[in-house]
Enzyme design. Sequence first.
Site, PDB file in Angstrom:
ATOM      1  N   ARG A 228      35.851  28.326  31.331  1.00 24.14           N
ATOM      2  CA  ARG A 228      37.237  28.221  31.788  1.00 24.14           C
ATOM      3  C   ARG A 228      37.514  26.735  32.009  1.00 24.14           C
ATOM      4  O   ARG A 228      36.954  26.136  32.926  1.00 24.14           O
ATOM      5  CB  ARG A 228      37.378  28.998  33.108  1.00 24.14           C
ATOM      6  CG  ARG A 228      38.800  29.336  33.499  1.00 24.14           C
ATOM      7  CD  ARG A 228      38.863  29.831  34.936  1.00 24.14           C
ATOM      8  NE  ARG A 228      38.705  28.717  35.845  1.00 24.14           N
ATOM      9  CZ  ARG A 228      38.211  28.806  37.080  1.00 24.14           C
ATOM     10  NH1 ARG A 228      37.827  29.955  37.565  1.00 24.14           N
ATOM     11  NH2 ARG A 228      38.099  27.722  37.835  1.00 24.14           N
TER      12      ARG A 228
ATOM     13  N   HIS B  72      41.303  28.221  38.181  1.00 22.39           N
ATOM     14  CA  HIS B  72      41.426  29.683  38.212  1.00 22.39           C
ATOM     15  C   HIS B  72      42.881  30.101  38.016  1.00 22.39           C
ATOM     16  O   HIS B  72      43.191  30.967  37.219  1.00 22.39           O
ATOM     17  CB  HIS B  72      40.900  30.212  39.550  1.00 22.39           C
ATOM     18  CG  HIS B  72      41.242  31.642  39.807  1.00 22.39           C
ATOM     19  ND1 HIS B  72      40.745  32.657  39.035  1.00 22.39           N
ATOM     20  CD2 HIS B  72      42.039  32.228  40.733  1.00 22.39           C
ATOM     21  CE1 HIS B  72      41.225  33.822  39.478  1.00 22.39           C
ATOM     22  NE2 HIS B  72      42.015  33.583  40.504  1.00 22.39           N
TER      23      HIS B  72
ATOM     24  N   TYR C   8      35.625  22.120  42.132  1.00 20.92           N
ATOM     25  CA  TYR C   8      34.245  22.610  42.277  1.00 20.92           C
ATOM     26  C   TYR C   8      33.478  22.624  40.949  1.00 20.92           C
ATOM     27  O   TYR C   8      32.313  22.954  40.917  1.00 20.92           O
ATOM     28  CB  TYR C   8      34.257  24.027  42.894  1.00 20.92           C
ATOM     29  CG  TYR C   8      35.281  24.940  42.253  1.00 20.92           C
ATOM     30  CD1 TYR C   8      35.010  25.605  41.064  1.00 20.92           C
ATOM     31  CD2 TYR C   8      36.550  25.085  42.811  1.00 20.92           C
ATOM     32  CE1 TYR C   8      35.949  26.397  40.450  1.00 20.92           C
ATOM     33  CE2 TYR C   8      37.514  25.883  42.194  1.00 20.92           C
ATOM     34  CZ  TYR C   8      37.205  26.540  41.020  1.00 20.92           C
ATOM     35  OH  TYR C   8      38.155  27.312  40.412  1.00 20.92           O
TER      36      TYR C   8
HETATM   37  C1  TPP Z   1      38.616  43.875  43.014  1.00 21.40           C
HETATM   38  C2  TPP Z   1      39.165  42.496  43.012  1.00 21.40           C
HETATM   39  N1  TPP Z   1      38.795  41.640  43.991  1.00 21.40           N
HETATM   40  C3  TPP Z   1      39.284  40.387  44.013  1.00 21.40           C
HETATM   41  C4  TPP Z   1      40.164  39.956  43.078  1.00 21.40           C
HETATM   42  C5  TPP Z   1      40.746  38.547  43.146  1.00 21.40           C
HETATM   43  N2  TPP Z   1      40.399  37.808  41.925  1.00 21.40           N
HETATM   44  C6  TPP Z   1      41.288  37.668  40.925  1.00 21.40           C
HETATM   45  S1  TPP Z   1      40.612  36.949  39.588  1.00 21.40           S
HETATM   46  C7  TPP Z   1      39.124  36.726  40.370  1.00 21.40           C
HETATM   47  C8  TPP Z   1      37.995  36.098  39.641  1.00 21.40           C
HETATM   48  C9  TPP Z   1      37.688  36.876  38.406  1.00 21.40           C
HETATM   49  O1  TPP Z   1      36.617  36.318  37.719  1.00 21.40           O
HETATM   50  P1  TPP Z   1      36.214  36.856  36.289  1.00 21.40           P
HETATM   51  O2  TPP Z   1      36.143  38.345  36.302  1.00 21.40           O
HETATM   52  O3  TPP Z   1      35.000  36.141  35.863  1.00 21.40           O
HETATM   53  O4  TPP Z   1      37.454  36.495  35.365  1.00 21.40           O
HETATM   54  P2  TPP Z   1      38.116  35.052  35.135  1.00 21.40           P
HETATM   55  O5  TPP Z   1      39.109  34.852  36.224  1.00 21.40           O
HETATM   56  O6  TPP Z   1      37.025  34.039  35.124  1.00 21.40           O
HETATM   57  O7  TPP Z   1      38.792  35.161  33.819  1.00 21.40           O
HETATM   58  C10 TPP Z   1      39.185  37.244  41.669  1.00 21.40           C
HETATM   59  C11 TPP Z   1      38.075  37.204  42.628  1.00 21.40           C
HETATM   60  C12 TPP Z   1      40.550  40.890  42.094  1.00 21.40           C
HETATM   61  N3  TPP Z   1      41.440  40.577  41.145  1.00 21.40           N
HETATM   62  N4  TPP Z   1      40.039  42.135  42.080  1.00 21.40           N
END
Ligand code: TPP
Lengths: 331, 325
Positions: free
Chosen positions: B244, B248, B256
């Site tokens: 990425r 975020h 970070y």
């Molecule tokens: C069950 C849940 N808990 C917390 C979140 C908040 N949240 C949104 S995106 C994210 C990180 C997701 O990481 P990843 O699955 O690796 O996908 P990326 O964002 O890197 O594409 C979090 C913690 C969420 N969407 N769903």
Amino acid sequence: MSMQPSGDRETTFIDAISQALWEEMERDQSVFMMGEDIGIYGGAFKATKGFIEHFGPERIIDMPIAEEGFIGMAVGAALMGMRPVVEMQYADFISCGWDQIVNTAAKMHYRTREAVPMVIRGPSGAGLRAGPFHSQSPEGWFAHVPGLKVVVPGTPYDAKGLLKSAIRDNNPVIFFEHKYLYRRLKESIPTSDYTVPIGKADVEREGDDITIITYGAMLQIALEAARRAQDKGISVEVVDLRTIYPLDKETILNSIAKTSRAIMLYEDTRTLGIGAEVSAIIAEEGFEYLDGPIIRISAPDAPVPYSPPLEDYYLPSVDDVVSAIDRLSAY
Amino acid sequence: MQVKSIELGAKELMDVYYYMRLGRAIEDRLNLLYKGGKLPGAIYLGTGQEAIEVGASYALEPGDVIATTHRDMIAQLPRGLTPREVFSQHYGRITSLTRGKGEDNYQGDLKRGMLASVSMLPNFYPVAAGCSLAFKIRKEKRVAMAYCGEGATSVGDWHETLNIASVQNLPVVFIVINNGYAYSTPVFKEMKVANVADRACAYGIPGIVVDGNNVIECYQEAKKAVERAREGGGPTLIEAKTMRIRGHAGHDPATYVAKEIIDLWTKRDPIVRFENYLAERGLLSEETKQNMINRINNEVEDAVQFAESSPYPDGKEAIEDVYAA
Ligand SMILES: Cc1ncc(C[n+]2csc(CCOP(=O)(O)OP(=O)(O)O)c2C)c(N)n1
């Protein structure tokens, strides 16, 4: 009324939360935190900024995305004598841990007489154009589950004092912080240790003609409506519930005994919720005080929409409250 | 059914290139609009992930369905999501696929085989598997594909879904985009396995690692998995390794992540890499590239203007459509 003794400092709502967490972690070694991105990042809303540097990664624990898992772990740690505080990145994600909360945590003491001292806290509420999954007010779901306490503070003073009480409580406490207030609401609060009792409402503003019962971010709406009503010569009392469960019947009923008119104002959805419960309490136990109908002003029975005009329509406004005041004054 | 072949022809390769570039251009514009305070809500960009976003999705055929997450708008483009729809959604206009109800990339259209996912992760893994269950029950030769990030693989639902899909031999393909971080949390704090794909053996299904910045590899492995699923061979887990390279979300400067890492991965830009591939095959000259970019810029410009001049929904629509008739 919030007390304001000397040794106070202007503090935002979010800083009041951080202070409570920090002071409780200093005071009690058994308090620790779990959540997503709470370590180096300091949490999505920065409630734990600087915590990992001070308390270390053993007590500020970054979790993978696994709400059901780490909420269940909090129950286990609590049974072993710890006092876990679990952060939900948004209150909306608490539903991902629903089963561990309502079946494991909530029913433990009833079955075994073993206490589960834990707090699950997170940012709730709408008004920030965050759409259906980052704007919910889920307090009603949990208020319906025996074994849980549910707290939703409306001022920085109460946020700090109530969070401390929640951490010291021997029961699972669900603690929602309205994110609209985080950096918008500020007041002078003691830098020293104090608590606000769970289960006690607060008369935020005294009045004689009408009572508005409310909590969370709607407190500010109620106070503004009360000021406007004052200009028309209507004296409005505002009761901040602060705790959703257990409800402080006494403060509610005392206020209605004085004003004889009740408006219940809340951001959660309308049906079978907190407004219904407060109305039922007043109807059952304060019927003879009433001069008019109990009016509920709430969000409609719908998800929180994203688009600004939709969200504005969805949320109770000062105008909604003022017109309810006008309607009720006619009785 | 007419299906694409594993070796893409010139026209298809240029389609893939178009979707990657279109995705990049839409996201660059969203980023500017967000920074300029023009959007009411948040943005989650998949910049640098275009190879897997387009490559796997492009392996689907009409009639197949895709379930994406907050970061996968680009994977919806080959299904027919239009720039006008993307910007209308961000602007909260009546012309968006959710008529202003939903935010960000949580949009879809069943007619085009795009599910409108939710924020909770990975809720659309089981939902996609459920779509494939319907296909299996009705003996339709259709396939479902689910996307998520490596962070979402920590959730129990993810594991439950792989297990059930395996036991039921469902026609579903699971894509995991391992982009190094879940919000601020690095992979080593999320799991101890070297590859998400290694988890496939726990469910008795194939687990494959692909270079997430190589669109041809992403396409071909997805294609094999899709056709295996279509022919009754059951589910496959594909992990795409990438990074990425933006925060975020729009508000997150991602301090970070070490700058060197971002620089390294910026140099591995999957679009530039694919351009070289196309150029080597004589498919992309400087002129065709410029024409493509101009065409896309016009489309994006049109889409922004369309969204900005589209009406908002009426306030009272906030309470409509809660239930089906
Ligand atoms: C069950 C849940 N808990 C917390 C979140 C908040 N949240 C949104 S995106 C994210 C990180 C997701 O990481 P990843 O699955 O690796 O996908 P990326 O964002 O890197 O594409 C979090 C913690 C969420 N969407 N769903």
